[in-house]
Write a protein that holds these residues in place. Structure first.
Motif, PDB file in Angstrom:
ATOM      1  N   VAL A  41     -21.716 -31.681  17.328  1.00  0.00           N
ATOM      2  CA  VAL A  41     -21.837 -32.887  18.149  1.00  0.00           C
ATOM      3  C   VAL A  41     -23.310 -33.229  18.290  1.00  0.00           C
ATOM      4  O   VAL A  41     -24.134 -32.339  18.543  1.00  0.00           O
ATOM      5  N   GLU A  42     -23.641 -34.498  18.109  1.00  0.00           N
ATOM      6  CA  GLU A  42     -25.015 -34.968  18.283  1.00  0.00           C
ATOM      7  C   GLU A  42     -25.033 -35.900  19.485  1.00  0.00           C
ATOM      8  O   GLU A  42     -24.414 -36.975  19.463  1.00  0.00           O
ATOM      9  N   ASP A  43     -25.737 -35.486  20.573  1.00  0.00           N
ATOM     10  CA  ASP A  43     -25.717 -36.318  21.787  1.00  0.00           C
ATOM     11  C   ASP A  43     -26.908 -37.269  21.885  1.00  0.00           C
ATOM     12  O   ASP A  43     -26.937 -38.145  22.746  1.00  0.00           O
ATOM     13  N   TYR A  44     -27.910 -37.120  21.009  1.00  0.00           N
ATOM     14  CA  TYR A  44     -29.089 -37.998  21.002  1.00  0.00           C
ATOM     15  C   TYR A  44     -29.731 -38.124  22.379  1.00  0.00           C
ATOM     16  O   TYR A  44     -30.285 -39.177  22.733  1.00  0.00           O
ATOM     17  N   GLY A  45     -29.624 -37.078  23.169  1.00  0.00           N
ATOM     18  CA  GLY A  45     -30.245 -37.090  24.486  1.00  0.00           C
ATOM     19  C   GLY A  45     -29.512 -37.900  25.527  1.00  0.00           C
ATOM     20  O   GLY A  45     -30.040 -38.111  26.638  1.00  0.00           O
ATOM     21  N   THR A  49     -22.972 -38.049  27.442  1.00  0.00           N
ATOM     22  CA  THR A  49     -22.368 -37.347  26.299  1.00  0.00           C
ATOM     23  C   THR A  49     -22.576 -35.842  26.434  1.00  0.00           C
ATOM     24  O   THR A  49     -21.654 -35.045  26.189  1.00  0.00           O
ATOM     25  N   ARG A  50     -23.776 -35.451  26.837  1.00  0.00           N
ATOM     26  CA  ARG A  50     -24.067 -34.021  26.997  1.00  0.00           C
ATOM     27  C   ARG A  50     -23.182 -33.398  28.077  1.00  0.00           C
ATOM     28  O   ARG A  50     -22.661 -32.295  27.915  1.00  0.00           O
ATOM     29  N   GLN A  51     -22.999 -34.123  29.178  1.00  0.00           N
ATOM     30  CA  GLN A  51     -22.137 -33.625  30.252  1.00  0.00           C
ATOM     31  C   GLN A  51     -20.694 -33.483  29.779  1.00  0.00           C
ATOM     32  O   GLN A  51     -19.999 -32.529  30.159  1.00  0.00           O
ATOM     33  N   MET A  52     -20.217 -34.436  28.963  1.00  0.00           N
ATOM     34  CA  MET A  52     -18.841 -34.393  28.491  1.00  0.00           C
ATOM     35  C   MET A  52     -18.610 -33.192  27.576  1.00  0.00           C
ATOM     36  O   MET A  52     -17.499 -32.672  27.474  1.00  0.00           O
ATOM     37  N   ALA A  53     -19.665 -32.719  26.902  1.00  0.00           N
ATOM     38  CA  ALA A  53     -19.516 -31.569  26.002  1.00  0.00           C
ATOM     39  C   ALA A  53     -19.404 -30.253  26.769  1.00  0.00           C
ATOM     40  O   ALA A  53     -18.936 -29.243  26.218  1.00  0.00           O
ATOM     41  N   GLU A  54     -19.821 -30.261  28.023  1.00  0.00           N
ATOM     42  CA  GLU A  54     -19.781 -29.037  28.817  1.00  0.00           C
ATOM     43  C   GLU A  54     -18.335 -28.581  29.025  1.00  0.00           C
ATOM     44  O   GLU A  54     -17.438 -29.395  29.235  1.00  0.00           O
ATOM     45  N   GLY A  55     -18.125 -27.279  28.952  1.00  0.00           N
ATOM     46  CA  GLY A  55     -16.793 -26.724  29.152  1.00  0.00           C
ATOM     47  C   GLY A  55     -16.015 -26.524  27.875  1.00  0.00           C
ATOM     48  O   GLY A  55     -14.937 -25.922  27.895  1.00  0.00           O
ATOM     49  N   LEU A  56     -16.531 -27.037  26.760  1.00  0.00           N
ATOM     50  CA  LEU A  56     -15.890 -26.833  25.452  1.00  0.00           C
ATOM     51  C   LEU A  56     -16.710 -25.819  24.653  1.00  0.00           C
ATOM     52  O   LEU A  56     -17.946 -25.884  24.625  1.00  0.00           O
ATOM     53  N   GLU A  57     -16.029 -24.905  23.998  1.00  0.00           N
ATOM     54  CA  GLU A  57     -16.725 -23.913  23.171  1.00  0.00           C
ATOM     55  C   GLU A  57     -17.429 -24.610  22.009  1.00  0.00           C
ATOM     56  O   GLU A  57     -16.874 -25.517  21.382  1.00  0.00           O
ATOM     57  N   THR A  58     -18.654 -24.169  21.728  1.00  0.00           N
ATOM     58  CA  THR A  58     -19.417 -24.728  20.612  1.00  0.00           C
ATOM     59  C   THR A  58     -19.698 -23.636  19.585  1.00  0.00           C
ATOM     60  O   THR A  58     -20.233 -22.569  19.923  1.00  0.00           O
ATOM     61  N   VAL A  59     -19.354 -23.900  18.330  1.00  0.00           N
ATOM     62  CA  VAL A  59     -19.690 -22.974  17.250  1.00  0.00           C
ATOM     63  C   VAL A  59     -21.170 -23.142  16.937  1.00  0.00           C
ATOM     64  O   VAL A  59     -21.628 -24.271  16.679  1.00  0.00           O
ATOM     65  N   PRO A  60     -21.968 -22.091  16.968  1.00  0.00           N
ATOM     66  CA  PRO A  60     -23.421 -22.227  16.716  1.00  0.00           C
ATOM     67  C   PRO A  60     -23.696 -22.906  15.370  1.00  0.00           C
ATOM     68  O   PRO A  60     -22.995 -22.677  14.387  1.00  0.00           O
ATOM     69  N   ARG A  61     -24.732 -23.708  15.360  1.00  0.00           N
ATOM     70  CA  ARG A  61     -25.123 -24.405  14.133  1.00  0.00           C
ATOM     71  C   ARG A  61     -25.873 -23.471  13.187  1.00  0.00           C
ATOM     72  O   ARG A  61     -26.374 -22.412  13.576  1.00  0.00           O
ATOM     73  N   ARG A  62     -25.971 -23.947  11.952  1.00  0.00           N
ATOM     74  CA  ARG A  62     -26.723 -23.224  10.931  1.00  0.00           C
ATOM     75  C   ARG A  62     -28.122 -23.836  10.843  1.00  0.00           C
ATOM     76  O   ARG A  62     -28.274 -25.061  10.726  1.00  0.00           O
TER      77      ARG A  62
END
Length: 377
Positions: A41-45, A49-62
Motif C-alpha cells: 500500500v502506498e499512502d503518499y503521506g 489513508t495511513r489511519q485506514m491501514a492500521e489494524g491490518l497485517e502488513t507483509v514487509p516490503r523488499r
C-alpha cells in the motif's frame, strides 16, 4: 487449486479514494473472519489513508538498490509464503524496479491469483494502455506506467470510485492529496477542472463498457436471446445502395442522443455468390462509419433480414435503422421485402426506424409495427 478472484478499484485521477476504499474493504472482510494482509500500500503521506491501514497485517516490503538509489517493492515471495486469503495490492499498473522477477505489478498479481489468493487492487483510468494517447492530449502528460486494458477487464469485479471535479479540487486545496508545496502546481496543471471532468467522463464510459461486457457474457451463459437495454446501441443495415450515407448519418445521430451510445453498420453479403453491391461504394460507406466512430461488420447469408436480426440480438442492440424500400410497386405486391421482414421479426425488444431517402420507391409508405417509427428526416 481454484484461481483467486481479482477486484479492482478504478478511479479517474489520484486522490479520489481508491486506496482508502481498498483498505476499507480489507477491514470489512477481516471483520467477517477472512485472513487479510496488506501486500503493498502506498499512502503518499495521506493521514486518512495511513489511519485506514492500521489494524491490518502488513507483509514487509523488499528493499532493492538500483543505480545507487534504494527502493522498496512488494515482496512477492513473502506474500506467497504468507498465503493470506486476501492480499491488498495497491497501484496495479506500477513498474517494478529492475531486478524483480516480474517487470510489472499486475504480473505479480497474476502469480498471486494463480496461487489461489484473492487480490484487491487499484488503478487510475490514465494508466490503461488504450487511453494513453487520449490522456496525454487532455492533460499534456504522458503516463509511463500502463497496464493492458484486457488485464483489467478480466477482473472478477471492477468498482468505479467516482468524484466530481469540484470535489476533487477541494480535496487538493485542503491538502488531502499532495503536500502543501505541490498544491498550487497541481491545481493549475493536471488537476484543472477541465482535465478532471474529461478524465471522469472517460472513466464512466470505460466502466459502462465493462458493464456491457459482463451483461453480454451473462446473457450468453444463460441462453438469454432478448436484448436488455442498458444504453443506446444502434445497428444500421446497409444494402450497399447509394442511400447508405444517409442511413449512416441518421444512425450516428440516434446513437449520440444518449450518453455512451454507439452504432454499428452491418452489410450482408449473399452466400450464393451472386453479384452484390459495388465494392467501391461499400468502401466509401465503411470509411464514413469509421470516421463517425462506428464499427463495420460484414455478414454472409441468403436471408438478409434474418442475418441482420440475429446480429442485432447478439450485440444487444436497442434499435435498427433501415432505408425505405427501392423496390417497385409491382414487386411489393407479390413478395415481402427485407425491410418488412426486419420489422416483423424485431418483436417488442428492438425498435426499427425506417428512413426515407431520394432513392426510395415513389409513394411507398412502410407498414407500421409496434416499436417502429417512420423517420422522414
Amino acid at each position: 487449486m481454484p484461481r483467486g478472484k481479482l477486484r479492482v478499484y478504478l478511479g479517474a485521477a489520484p486522490g479520489v479514494g481508491k486506496t482508502y476504499d481498498m483498505l476499507s474493504e480489507g477491514h470489512r472482510r477481516a471483520e467477517r473472519g477472512t485472513d487479510v494482509a496488506i501486500a503493498f500500500v502506498e499512502d503518499y503521506g495521506r493521514a486518512l489513508t495511513r489511519q485506514m491501514a492500521e489494524g491490518l497485517e502488513t507483509v514487509p516490503r523488499r528493499t532493492m538498490t538500483y543505480r545507487s538509489r534504494t527502493f522498496t517493492e512488494m515482496d512477492l515471495d513473502a506474500v506467497l509464503a504468507r498465503r493470506p486469503q486476501v492480499a491488498l495490492v495497491d497501484e496495479f499498473a506500477h513498474t517494478n524496479v529492475p531486478g524483480c522477477r516480474n517487470e510489472k505489478r499486475w504480473q505479480d498479481v497474476e502469480e498471486l491469483l494463480e496461487a489461489g489468493i484473492d487480490v484487491i487492487s487499484t488503478v487510475n483510468i490514465q494508466h490503461l494502455e488504450s487511453l494513453n494517447d487520449v490522456v496525454e492530449q487532455i492533460t499534456g502528460i504522458r503516463q509511463r506506467e500502463t497496464v493492458p486494458d484486457d488485464v483489467v477487464r478480466r477482473a472478477d469485479q471492477i468498482e468505479l470510485v467516482d468524484m466530481s471535479a469540484e470535489a476533487l479540487r477541494r480535496r487538493m486545496a485542503h491538502g488531502s492529496i499532495y503536500p502543501p508545496e505541490k498544491i498550487e502546481t497541481a491545481l493549475t496543471h493536471f488537476f484543472r477542472a477541465g482535465n478532471l471532468t474529461a478524465l471522469r467522463e472517460i472513466a464512466l464510459l470505460w466502466a459502462a463498457d465493462r458493464v456491457e461486457e459482463a451483461l453480454l457474457r451473462y446473457r450468453h451463459d444463460h441462453g438469454i436471446q432478448q436484448p436488455w437495454s442498458t444504453r443506446e446501441r444502434v445497428v444500421v443495415a446497409l444494402s450497399g445502395g447509394p442511400e447508405g450515407e444517409t442511413l449512416i448519418r441518421r444512425a450516428k445521430r440516434t446513437a449520440s442522443r444518449g450518453a455512451g451510445g454507439e452504432f454499428m453498420a452491418v452489410h450482408v453479403a449473399r452466400d450464393d455468390g451472386l453479384a452484390g453491391a459495388s465494392p467501391k461504394l461499400l468502401a466509401r460507406q465503411r470509411a464514413l462509419v469509421e470516421n463517425l466512430g462506428g464499427s463495420w461488420h460484414t455478414l454472409a447469408g441468403d436471408d438478409l433480414a434474418e442475418a441482420v436480426l440475429a446480429f442485432a440480438r447478439q450485440v444487444n442492440a436497442t434499435q435498427i435503422v433501415i432505408g425505405a424500400t427501392r423496390r417497385t410497386r409491382l414487386k411489393r405486391l407479390f413478395t415481402r421485402g427485407t425491410g418488412e421482414a426486419i420489422i416483423e421479426g424485431s418483436g417488442d425488444d428492438i425498435d426499427v426506424y425506417v428512413v426515407t431517402h431520394s432513392q426510395a420507391a415513389h409513394g411507398w409508405r412502410p407498414r407500421r409495427h409496434p416499436g417502429t417509427d417512420t423517420d422522414t428526416g
